[in-house]
Motif scaffolding. Structure first.
Motif, PDB file in Angstrom:
ATOM      1  N   ASP A  82       0.622  -0.947  -0.043  1.00 57.06           N
ATOM      2  CA  ASP A  82      -0.027   0.039   0.001  1.00 57.06           C
ATOM      3  C   ASP A  82       0.771   1.208  -0.147  1.00 57.06           C
ATOM      4  O   ASP A  82       1.523   1.457   1.165  1.00 57.06           O
ATOM      5  CB  ASP A  82      -0.862   0.071   1.308  1.00 57.06           C
ATOM      6  CG  ASP A  82      -1.747   1.025   1.104  1.00 57.06           C
ATOM      7  OD1 ASP A  82      -1.676   2.197   0.358  1.00 57.06           O
ATOM      8  OD2 ASP A  82      -2.923   1.138   2.049  1.00 57.06           O
ATOM      9  N   ASN A  83       1.019   1.909  -1.000  1.00 56.11           N
ATOM     10  CA  ASN A  83       1.747   3.092  -0.928  1.00 56.11           C
ATOM     11  C   ASN A  83       1.403   4.102  -0.222  1.00 56.11           C
ATOM     12  O   ASN A  83       2.205   5.027   0.022  1.00 56.11           O
ATOM     13  CB  ASN A  83       1.614   3.853  -2.672  1.00 56.11           C
ATOM     14  CG  ASN A  83       2.102   2.663  -3.647  1.00 56.11           C
ATOM     15  OD1 ASN A  83       3.163   1.875  -3.380  1.00 56.11           O
ATOM     16  ND2 ASN A  83       1.684   3.008  -4.926  1.00 56.11           N
ATOM     17  N   SER A  84       0.151   4.229   0.306  1.00 50.60           N
ATOM     18  CA  SER A  84       0.008   5.140   1.465  1.00 50.60           C
ATOM     19  C   SER A  84       0.565   4.762   2.783  1.00 50.60           C
ATOM     20  O   SER A  84       0.439   5.575   3.768  1.00 50.60           O
ATOM     21  CB  SER A  84      -1.537   5.270   1.554  1.00 50.60           C
ATOM     22  OG  SER A  84      -2.238   4.289   2.070  1.00 50.60           O
ATOM     23  N   MET A  85       1.040   3.640   3.097  1.00 57.90           N
ATOM     24  CA  MET A  85       1.739   3.151   4.162  1.00 57.90           C
ATOM     25  C   MET A  85       3.039   3.335   4.287  1.00 57.90           C
ATOM     26  O   MET A  85       3.887   2.575   3.593  1.00 57.90           O
ATOM     27  CB  MET A  85       1.193   1.701   4.582  1.00 57.90           C
ATOM     28  CG  MET A  85       1.862   1.161   5.806  1.00 57.90           C
ATOM     29  SD  MET A  85       1.591  -0.506   5.992  1.00 57.90           S
ATOM     30  CE  MET A  85       2.221  -1.454   4.693  1.00 57.90           C
ATOM     31  N   PRO A  86       3.675   4.464   4.829  1.00 57.77           N
ATOM     32  CA  PRO A  86       5.067   4.745   4.769  1.00 57.77           C
ATOM     33  C   PRO A  86       5.755   3.522   5.884  1.00 57.77           C
ATOM     34  O   PRO A  86       5.497   3.143   7.093  1.00 57.77           O
ATOM     35  CB  PRO A  86       5.260   6.088   5.972  1.00 57.77           C
ATOM     36  CG  PRO A  86       3.872   5.684   6.566  1.00 57.77           C
ATOM     37  CD  PRO A  86       2.917   5.169   5.892  1.00 57.77           C
ATOM     38  N   SER A 121      12.281   3.836   1.313  1.00 57.85           N
ATOM     39  CA  SER A 121      10.888   3.471   1.415  1.00 57.85           C
ATOM     40  C   SER A 121      10.617   2.222   0.551  1.00 57.85           C
ATOM     41  O   SER A 121      10.855   2.294  -0.614  1.00 57.85           O
ATOM     42  CB  SER A 121      10.115   4.576   0.869  1.00 57.85           C
ATOM     43  OG  SER A 121       8.525   4.318   0.819  1.00 57.85           O
ATOM     44  N   ALA A 123       7.816   1.390  -0.540  1.00 59.49           N
ATOM     45  CA  ALA A 123       6.881   1.630  -1.643  1.00 59.49           C
ATOM     46  C   ALA A 123       7.581   2.322  -2.992  1.00 59.49           C
ATOM     47  O   ALA A 123       6.868   2.064  -4.195  1.00 59.49           O
ATOM     48  CB  ALA A 123       5.817   2.545  -1.410  1.00 59.49           C
ATOM     49  N   ASN A 124       8.832   2.829  -2.780  1.00 61.39           N
ATOM     50  CA  ASN A 124       9.579   3.257  -3.960  1.00 61.39           C
ATOM     51  C   ASN A 124      10.586   2.425  -4.740  1.00 61.39           C
ATOM     52  O   ASN A 124      11.052   2.921  -5.510  1.00 61.39           O
ATOM     53  CB  ASN A 124      10.177   4.589  -3.393  1.00 61.39           C
ATOM     54  CG  ASN A 124       9.093   5.788  -3.011  1.00 61.39           C
ATOM     55  OD1 ASN A 124       8.124   5.727  -3.256  1.00 61.39           O
ATOM     56  ND2 ASN A 124       9.515   6.597  -2.008  1.00 61.39           N
TER      57      ASN A 124
END
Length: 261
Positions: A82-86, A121, A123-124
């Motif tokens: 989930d890209n919104s989860m850091p 991160s 997500a990145n």
């Protein structure tokens, strides 16, 4: 003869769900320090067999025995983030393993050539970076058996060859057995000891070159797969760039077979 007992033994395993026969009459033995590659077309039951061997699914018939206390490092086929989860790579490596210190997480990443990603991160990450992080996490458990489900998802051909070499190095360093799931025999030929060709049952098995010539294998994948060589007089960077020269030879497969896989 291997002096250690098997890590996992499956004896005449079968699985039927909703009246559909998914697997039948499968016997497999996994031992230490051996890389076994499970290949087969889509729908052949590769991931289903993995679940049976790991005890996540019970067979309809037959038995699966696992060495008591067996430590397994598992690398899933894909991980949805989930890209919104850091979440940093370090935090991800420590999840479920609270005893892992920062220095240990760093060492795990260094082992797979991704040491600079500790604070990145999750997500990145690129596809290749994510696969290395997943591999680092699986190996950080110091497993007796390393289970890798399509470990080269999202990695280019050159990166795939390098990743398979890394898996062989981890096998030697950890002294573990490796069960690798793939659909592409030619890329794993140099990095595997034994191949099991699956299509609901084991069609053929043996050394990669032996399996590649087996009529059962040819019936599934055709006879146009040529040996693939990849000369490493260069380095693949995690960014995807290549430093140095890169020589590829051979063909992967014809378009028809690749689409079917």
């Amino acid at each position: 003869m291997n002096p250690s007992p098997p890590l996992i033994t499956a004896d005449r395993v079968a699985l039927q769900l909703a009246g559909r026969q998914l697997l039948r009459d499968i016997s497999v033995e996994l031992i230490q320090r051996e890389i076994v590659t499970l290949i087969g077309p889509n729908g052949a039951g590769k991931t289903t067999l993995l679940r049976l061997l790991l005890g996540l699914t019970k067979p309809t018939s037959g038995t699966v025995w696992r060495q008591p206390g067996l430590r397994i490092g598992y690398m899933p086929q894909r991980l949805h983030i989930d890209n919104s989860m850091p979440m940093s790579v370090q935090r991800f490596l420590q999840m479920g393993q609270p005893g892992i210190k920062t220095t240990q997480a760093q060492a795990a990443l260094d082992r797979v050539g991704a040491g600079q990603l500790l604070q990145a991160s999750l997500a990145n990450l690129s596809g290749g970076e994510m696969q290395r992080v997943l591999l680092a996490r699986a190996a950080s458990r110091k497993p007796q058996l390393l289970v890798l489900d399509e470990p080269t998802q999202g990695v280019d051909v050159g990166g795939q060859s390098e990743l398979y070499q890394l898996i062989a190095t981890l096998r030697d360093e950890l002294g573990c057995g490796v069960l690798l799931v793939s659909h592409d025999l030619h890329l794993v030929m140099a990095a595997t000891d034994r191949v099991l060709c699956l299509n609901q049952h084991i069609c053929c098995h043996g050394h990669p070159e032996q399996v590649s010539k087996d009529p059962a294998y040819l019936a599934l994948f055709g006879d146009t797969v040529a040996p693939y060589t990849h000369q490493h007089n260069h380095q693949h960077k995690l960014s995807g760039d290549i430093a140095g020269e890169c020589n590829h030879s051979g063909t992967k497969s014809n378009g028809k077979n690749r689409e079917q896989q």
